[in-house]
Design a protein around this motif. Structure first.
Motif, mmCIF file in Angstrom:
data_model
loop_
_atom_site.group_PDB
_atom_site.id
_atom_site.type_symbol
_atom_site.label_atom_id
_atom_site.label_comp_id
_atom_site.label_asym_id
_atom_site.label_seq_id
_atom_site.Cartn_x
_atom_site.Cartn_y
_atom_site.Cartn_z
ATOM 1 N N ARG A 15 46.108 52.367 36.977
ATOM 2 C CA ARG A 15 47.142 52.038 35.892
ATOM 3 C C ARG A 15 47.769 50.626 36.368
ATOM 4 O O ARG A 15 48.221 50.576 37.642
ATOM 5 N N VAL A 16 47.969 49.828 35.148
ATOM 6 C CA VAL A 16 48.568 48.556 35.486
ATOM 7 C C VAL A 16 49.921 48.678 34.634
ATOM 8 O O VAL A 16 50.045 48.790 33.428
ATOM 9 N N ARG A 17 50.935 48.161 35.230
ATOM 10 C CA ARG A 17 52.334 47.835 34.422
ATOM 11 C C ARG A 17 52.965 46.656 35.152
ATOM 12 O O ARG A 17 52.530 46.216 35.968
ATOM 13 N N HIS A 18 53.671 45.967 34.275
ATOM 14 C CA HIS A 18 54.438 44.841 34.622
ATOM 15 C C HIS A 18 55.522 45.170 35.540
ATOM 16 O O HIS A 18 56.403 46.278 35.090
ATOM 17 N N ASP A 19 56.298 44.197 36.283
ATOM 18 C CA ASP A 19 57.362 44.814 36.878
ATOM 19 C C ASP A 19 58.463 43.463 36.725
ATOM 20 O O ASP A 19 58.690 42.740 37.719
ATOM 21 N N MET A 20 58.547 43.084 35.492
ATOM 22 C CA MET A 20 59.487 41.741 35.371
ATOM 23 C C MET A 20 60.925 42.479 34.810
ATOM 24 O O MET A 20 60.791 43.535 34.222
ATOM 25 N N LYS A 21 61.784 41.654 34.816
ATOM 26 C CA LYS A 21 63.086 42.241 34.648
ATOM 27 C C LYS A 21 63.142 42.144 32.998
ATOM 28 O O LYS A 21 63.968 42.932 32.608
ATOM 29 N N ARG A 22 62.639 41.220 32.300
ATOM 30 C CA ARG A 22 62.403 41.369 30.749
ATOM 31 C C ARG A 22 61.518 42.509 30.369
ATOM 32 O O ARG A 22 60.676 42.648 30.902
ATOM 33 N N GLU A 23 62.428 43.352 29.649
ATOM 34 C CA GLU A 23 61.547 44.612 29.029
ATOM 35 C C GLU A 23 59.994 44.106 28.103
ATOM 36 O O GLU A 23 59.169 44.967 28.234
ATOM 37 N N ILE A 24 60.029 43.266 27.185
ATOM 38 C CA ILE A 24 58.908 42.790 26.402
ATOM 39 C C ILE A 24 58.437 41.356 26.874
ATOM 40 O O ILE A 24 59.368 40.620 26.745
ATOM 41 N N LEU A 25 57.096 41.257 27.217
ATOM 42 C CA LEU A 25 56.795 40.123 27.625
ATOM 43 C C LEU A 25 55.752 39.377 26.464
ATOM 44 O O LEU A 25 54.814 40.220 26.399
ATOM 45 N N PRO A 26 55.866 38.585 25.979
ATOM 46 C CA PRO A 26 55.133 37.674 24.844
ATOM 47 C C PRO A 26 54.162 36.926 25.692
ATOM 48 O O PRO A 26 54.441 36.492 26.899
#
Length: 154
Positions: free
Chosen positions: A131-142
């Motif tokens: 399972r892969v998910r992003h861990d950025m502060k922005r909720e939606i990454l374009p």
């Protein structure tokens, strides 16, 4: 003429041997949503049972467009090994540009990257759910187009 025929045959054999990568066990990309990759959108990969006990190196593939607004991306990778029920979690920091802000990946309109994750000791018959998910502060990454997983026997 005979030398040329032998040369062509040897070149063909070398190309076929180079094209075969017996170390590659798994290689798949999954597309992210067009509107942007949301923080709670987890991408999944299912690696079939391996045929031999060995060390396996996993890599993340990443394809982004120029719409991606940052110079790096942090990803959380959870690898669940069955039937041992072992979970290996890694945080992968993906540096996408050099010190001048130039993309370091390959490609023109889409930039492709490959980042090492971890080495797993697998036994014959072990399979992996990743399972892969992003861990950025922005909720939606374009601009994140695809995330991939590849697994190589060492």
């Amino acid at each position: 003429m005979r030398k040329r025929l032998v040369f062509v045959f040897m070149a063909a054999v070398l190309v076929m041997l180079a094209a075969c990568n017996r170390r590659l066990v798994y290689d798949k990309y999954v597309s992210t949503p067009v509107v942007g990759w949301e923080k709670n959108d987890t991408l999944s990969f299912e690696v079939s049972p391996v045929d031999s006990a060995a060390s396996y190196q996993s890599y993340l593939g990443l394809r982004i467009t120029d719409a991606y607004p940052f110079t790096a991306l942090t990803l959380i990778v959870e690898q669940h090994v069955f039937p041992r029920d072992e979970v290996v979690t890694d945080t992968v920091f993906c540096q996408l540009t050099d010190e001048r802000g130039n993309a370091t990946g390959t490609g023109l309109s889409y930039h492709q990257y490959k980042f090492p994750v971890t080495t797993l000791q697998l036994q014959h018959g072990d399979s992996i759910h990743v399972r892969v998910r992003h861990d950025m502060k922005r909720e939606i990454l374009p601009g994140v187009s695809d995330i991939g997983l590849s697994l190589y026997r060492e």
